[in-house]
Design an enzyme around this catalytic site. Structure first.
Site, PDB file in Angstrom:
ATOM      1  N   ASP A 106       0.842  -1.203   0.000  1.00 54.46           N
ATOM      2  CA  ASP A 106       0.000   0.000   0.000  1.00 54.46           C
ATOM      3  C   ASP A 106       0.878   1.253   0.000  1.00 54.46           C
ATOM      4  O   ASP A 106       0.597   2.226  -0.698  1.00 54.46           O
ATOM      5  CB  ASP A 106      -0.916  -0.026   1.226  1.00 54.46           C
ATOM      6  CG  ASP A 106      -1.583  -1.378   1.350  1.00 54.46           C
ATOM      7  OD1 ASP A 106      -2.314  -1.741   0.421  1.00 54.46           O
ATOM      8  OD2 ASP A 106      -1.338  -2.088   2.342  1.00 54.46           O
ATOM      9  N   HIS A 135      -4.489  -3.341   6.265  1.00 52.78           N
ATOM     10  CA  HIS A 135      -4.297  -3.641   4.842  1.00 52.78           C
ATOM     11  C   HIS A 135      -5.644  -4.064   4.278  1.00 52.78           C
ATOM     12  O   HIS A 135      -5.980  -5.248   4.198  1.00 52.78           O
ATOM     13  CB  HIS A 135      -3.261  -4.745   4.632  1.00 52.78           C
ATOM     14  CG  HIS A 135      -3.257  -5.232   3.208  1.00 52.78           C
ATOM     15  ND1 HIS A 135      -2.814  -4.459   2.165  1.00 52.78           N
ATOM     16  CD2 HIS A 135      -3.685  -6.387   2.655  1.00 52.78           C
ATOM     17  CE1 HIS A 135      -2.971  -5.122   1.033  1.00 52.78           C
ATOM     18  NE2 HIS A 135      -3.502  -6.291   1.304  1.00 52.78           N
TER      19      HIS A 135
HETATM   20  P1  NAI Z   1      -1.956 -18.366  -3.900  1.00 44.53           P
HETATM   21  O1  NAI Z   1      -3.296 -18.968  -3.685  1.00 44.53           O
HETATM   22  O2  NAI Z   1      -1.365 -18.321  -5.266  1.00 44.53           O
HETATM   23  O3  NAI Z   1      -0.884 -19.098  -2.966  1.00 44.53           O
HETATM   24  C1  NAI Z   1      -1.104 -19.371  -1.639  1.00 44.53           C
HETATM   25  C2  NAI Z   1      -0.379 -20.663  -1.328  1.00 44.53           C
HETATM   26  O4  NAI Z   1      -0.467 -20.875   0.071  1.00 44.53           O
HETATM   27  C3  NAI Z   1      -0.988 -21.882  -2.011  1.00 44.53           C
HETATM   28  O5  NAI Z   1       0.025 -22.578  -2.703  1.00 44.53           O
HETATM   29  C4  NAI Z   1      -1.559 -22.706  -0.848  1.00 44.53           C
HETATM   30  O6  NAI Z   1      -1.447 -24.106  -1.079  1.00 44.53           O
HETATM   31  C5  NAI Z   1      -0.667 -22.259   0.290  1.00 44.53           C
HETATM   32  N1  NAI Z   1      -1.263 -22.392   1.622  1.00 44.53           N
HETATM   33  C6  NAI Z   1      -2.544 -22.187   2.000  1.00 44.53           C
HETATM   34  N2  NAI Z   1      -2.701 -22.449   3.306  1.00 44.53           N
HETATM   35  C7  NAI Z   1      -1.476 -22.807   3.771  1.00 44.53           C
HETATM   36  C8  NAI Z   1      -1.004 -23.205   5.038  1.00 44.53           C
HETATM   37  N3  NAI Z   1      -1.833 -23.311   6.086  1.00 44.53           N
HETATM   38  N4  NAI Z   1       0.314 -23.490   5.166  1.00 44.53           N
HETATM   39  C9  NAI Z   1       1.135 -23.417   4.108  1.00 44.53           C
HETATM   40  N5  NAI Z   1       0.732 -23.069   2.868  1.00 44.53           N
HETATM   41  C10 NAI Z   1      -0.553 -22.763   2.712  1.00 44.53           C
HETATM   42  O7  NAI Z   1      -2.047 -16.911  -3.254  1.00 44.53           O
HETATM   43  P2  NAI Z   1      -1.038 -15.686  -3.423  1.00 44.53           P
HETATM   44  O8  NAI Z   1      -1.456 -14.868  -4.575  1.00 44.53           O
HETATM   45  O9  NAI Z   1       0.343 -16.194  -3.359  1.00 44.53           O
HETATM   46  O10 NAI Z   1      -1.406 -14.840  -2.119  1.00 44.53           O
HETATM   47  C11 NAI Z   1      -1.116 -15.321  -0.824  1.00 44.53           C
HETATM   48  C12 NAI Z   1      -1.793 -14.454   0.220  1.00 44.53           C
HETATM   49  O11 NAI Z   1      -1.267 -13.138   0.204  1.00 44.53           O
HETATM   50  C13 NAI Z   1      -3.299 -14.285   0.052  1.00 44.53           C
HETATM   51  O12 NAI Z   1      -3.906 -14.383   1.333  1.00 44.53           O
HETATM   52  C14 NAI Z   1      -3.435 -12.880  -0.475  1.00 44.53           C
HETATM   53  O13 NAI Z   1      -4.695 -12.331  -0.168  1.00 44.53           O
HETATM   54  C15 NAI Z   1      -2.331 -12.194   0.265  1.00 44.53           C
HETATM   55  N6  NAI Z   1      -1.884 -10.916  -0.269  1.00 44.53           N
HETATM   56  C16 NAI Z   1      -1.516  -9.938   0.635  1.00 44.53           C
HETATM   57  C17 NAI Z   1      -1.057  -8.726   0.212  1.00 44.53           C
HETATM   58  C18 NAI Z   1      -0.672  -7.670   1.214  1.00 44.53           C
HETATM   59  O14 NAI Z   1      -0.369  -6.556   0.768  1.00 44.53           O
HETATM   60  N7  NAI Z   1      -0.636  -7.908   2.505  1.00 44.53           N
HETATM   61  C19 NAI Z   1      -0.942  -8.411  -1.219  1.00 44.53           C
HETATM   62  C20 NAI Z   1      -1.311  -9.494  -2.083  1.00 44.53           C
HETATM   63  C21 NAI Z   1      -1.771 -10.703  -1.613  1.00 44.53           C
END
Ligand code: NAI
Length: 327
Positions: free
Chosen positions: A161, A189
């Site tokens: 952000d 966030h």
């Molecule tokens: P994604 O769905 O591509 O990858 C998430 C991965 O985490 C998947 O491979 C899944 O199998 C794994 N996973 C789920 N639960 C798990 C657990 N308990 N232990 C270990 N691995 C686990 O999602 P992406 O795009 O990589 O995003 C990840 C997170 O980051 C989402 O929650 C998203 O909303 C968040 N995010 C946060 C931002 C921020 O600024 N704080 C910005 C963009 C995304």
């Protein structure tokens, strides 16, 4: 060469993981003289573990001189063992028809388990960055689940952000992004966050005075930054990944290596300042030096800012109340 440090990354086979791990292994996060051991956590599902194996094969194929070792696992106690840094990226995404409340509870389970595991096996100095959403409340849950670790070691990612706000501001003011100092993003966030450029300068010139457009601030700047995540999904068909990984690198690098007096935004447990109740993980301006962050103190808060800071606080308090019975 320094001794290797252990960097745990959860959700390692996800899209942010894929944009993040290679940069950590190449030295962009902790410096070109700091070897790292990557300890990667994924769900025990066959597909997730296979994808993680593929990522590890690619890491191997990069032959990174700084990559001193790799572990892939589905066990948080293995992933967090002696971890010096932990980037908690994996989270439960919002499924179709899923209520916000359910999302919060599903993620609470994950971050309670991971907080407990960090408490049990991580380095006592572990620096934790929570990226997985709802990031602030997930960080709060992990912190509360790790009573033997210092609360200040738990942070949430507001840096994306902050970086988004920097670029919007640079474009509006017609100044290079690198010249901008003293920007803040307050709060959660989420779209309620409050990007605040009242103190921002470029080469010592106040950007508020230079832009001189309160209407742009209230009706363009704040909503554009707040809704940027949704705009990326709309355009790309997928949520921001490269920019999120970039922000995670920025956050950890600055925390570990310092900001040279420059303000950055981190979601950190409140010390009660700025009217934010103690313990709530809230985006505030900090500077970093010697591996510690220090809040920028005593900034004046005007009525417009107070209202926005209270709105994003109310959302965080509501999230906290929603998980209180689990902690
Ligand atoms: P994604 O769905 O591509 O990858 C998430 C991965 O985490 C998947 O491979 C899944 O199998 C794994 N996973 C789920 N639960 C798990 C657990 N308990 N232990 C270990 N691995 C686990 O999602 P992406 O795009 O990589 O995003 C990840 C997170 O980051 C989402 O929650 C998203 O909303 C968040 N995010 C946060 C931002 C921020 O600024 N704080 C910005 C963009 C995304």
């Amino acid at each position: 060469m320094k001794a290797p440090v252990r960097v745990a990354v959860t959700g390692a086979a996800g899209q942010i993981g894929y944009a993040l791990l290679f940069r950590i292994a190449s030295g962009e996060m902790l410096g070109k003289d700091q070897p790292v051991i990557l300890q990667m956590l994924e769900l025990p599902l066959e597909k997730a573990q296979a994808a993680l194996k593929g990522v590890m094969m690619e890491l191997e194929d990069c032959a990174f001189p700084l990559l001193a070792g790799m572990i892939g696992t589905s066990d948080p106690l293995v992933a967090f063992k002696d971890a010096d840094y932990a980037l908690l990226v994996g989270a439960r995404p919002r499924g179709p028809g899923m209520e916000r409340k359910d999302l919060l509870l599903e993620n609470a389970k994950i971050f309670i388990e991971q907080g407990k595991a960090l408490n049990q096996v991580a380095s006592r100095d572990v620096k934790v960055l929570v990226v997985g959403n709802p990031a602030n409340t997930n960080a709060y849950i992990a912190m509360k689940s790790a009573p033997d670790l210092p609360a200040k070691n738990f942070t949430a990612m507001l840096r994306l952000d902050h970086n988004r706000a920097l670029s919007q501001l640079a474009a509006k003011a017609g100044v290079p992004v690198a010249d901008i100092e003293n920007l803040v993003v307050w709060g959660n966030h989420s779209p309620t966050m409050y990007p605040d450029y009242r103190f921002a300068t470029a080469k010592g010139v106040s950007l508020k005075d230079k832009i001189n457009d309160p209407d742009w601030n209230a009706n363009v700047f704040i909503p554009t930054v707040g809704k940027r995540g949704a705009a990326i999904i709309e355009a790309r068909g997928l949520s921001s990944a490269a920019s999120a990984a970039n922000a995670a690198i920025d956050h950890m690098r600055d925390w570990a290596l310092g900001t040279n007096g420059k303000w950055v935004t981190m979601g950190v447990p409140s010390d009660g300042s700025y009217g934010i109740p103690e313990g709530i993980i809230y985006g505030v301006p900090v500077t970093c030096a010697n591996g510690e962050y220090t809040r920028v103190r005593d900034l004046p808060i005007d009525e417009f800012s107070r209202e926005r800071m209270d709105k994003t606080l109310a959302e965080l308090e509501e999230e906290r109340a929603g998980v209180a019975h689990l902690l």
